[in-house]
Scaffold this active site. Sequence first.
Site, PDB file in Angstrom:
ATOM      1  N   ALA A   1     -39.068   3.799  25.578  1.00 26.58           N
ATOM      2  CA  ALA A   1     -40.513   3.799  25.456  1.00 26.58           C
ATOM      3  C   ALA A   1     -41.210   5.151  25.258  1.00 26.58           C
ATOM      4  CB  ALA A   1     -41.375   3.070  26.251  1.00 26.58           C
ATOM      5  N   ASP A   2     -42.294   5.215  24.497  1.00 26.10           N
ATOM      6  CA  ASP A   2     -42.913   6.852  24.705  1.00 26.10           C
ATOM      7  C   ASP A   2     -44.550   6.511  24.752  1.00 26.10           C
ATOM      8  OD1 ASP A   2     -42.221   9.768  24.785  1.00 26.10           O
ATOM      9  OD2 ASP A   2     -43.795   9.440  22.871  1.00 26.10           O
ATOM     10  N   THR A   3     -45.166   7.333  25.240  1.00 23.05           N
ATOM     11  CA  THR A   3     -46.672   7.370  25.180  1.00 23.05           C
ATOM     12  C   THR A   3     -47.190   8.629  25.111  1.00 23.05           C
ATOM     13  OG1 THR A   3     -46.568   5.500  26.657  1.00 23.05           O
ATOM     14  CG2 THR A   3     -48.510   6.711  26.676  1.00 23.05           C
TER      15      THR A   3
ATOM     16  N   LYS B   1     -34.763   7.270  22.305  1.00 23.89           N
ATOM     17  CA  LYS B   1     -34.235   7.339  23.802  1.00 23.89           C
ATOM     18  C   LYS B   1     -33.359   5.846  23.830  1.00 23.89           C
ATOM     19  CE  LYS B   1     -38.447   8.986  25.722  1.00 23.89           C
ATOM     20  NZ  LYS B   1     -39.482   8.899  26.346  1.00 23.89           N
TER      21      LYS B   1
ATOM     22  N   ALA C   1     -45.229   3.298  21.888  1.00 18.02           N
ATOM     23  CA  ALA C   1     -44.229   2.654  21.258  1.00 18.02           C
ATOM     24  C   ALA C   1     -43.024   2.195  22.185  1.00 18.02           C
ATOM     25  CB  ALA C   1     -43.526   4.010  20.063  1.00 18.02           C
TER      26      ALA C   1
END
Length: 200
Positions: free
Chosen positions: A70-72, A54, A107
């Site tokens: 970011a990624d969850t 991203k 992250a």
Amino acid sequence: MSECRVVLASSSPRRRELLTLIGISHEVRPANIDETMRPREAPRRHAERLAREKATAIATRDPDRITIGADTVVVINRKVLGKPADAADAARMLRMLSGREHTVITAVAVSRGKKLRSAVEEVRVKFRRISEDEIDAYIATGEPMDKAGAYGIQGYGATIVERIEGDYFAVMGLPLVRLVGLMKDVGVKYRFGGISTSAD
């Protein structure tokens, strides 16, 4: 400086709120990338890869900016729960989480010029037991529909989270201590209400 120098490569309102909370002005440019999990890809690796992709997708178009990706993901019994596809999927996820402990993995990646740094935060979260009526009522609010694991700890979901072990803001979607550390790694200093950059 009138021009915004920070880009958030995410459409998440929670991430926007957190950047605003700590005084980092920014603009939003969601990165349209394929978020499909690769075969045998570990959840932690998956989240970090997406955060990096991203950030990179936006930074490639505008390398002079500081780009945050970011990624969850939510993990229970080695199963990854992303955003629910519909109300029935949200109900399925909430039944799985009811009365049990799960892991939230967030992250974050920061890109500036040719530098890209990333890190992962893991948090243990325990739900109280929730009834079918409560699940239906919670889904009816609409809150679960755009969130990994079908809940938001900063909203109505706060009433079903019994405890957490780790970074609360990572559960919201952006671990702020990690973020500030990564920004420092790429030459950006956080100054309690804003940022300053150093020369490369």
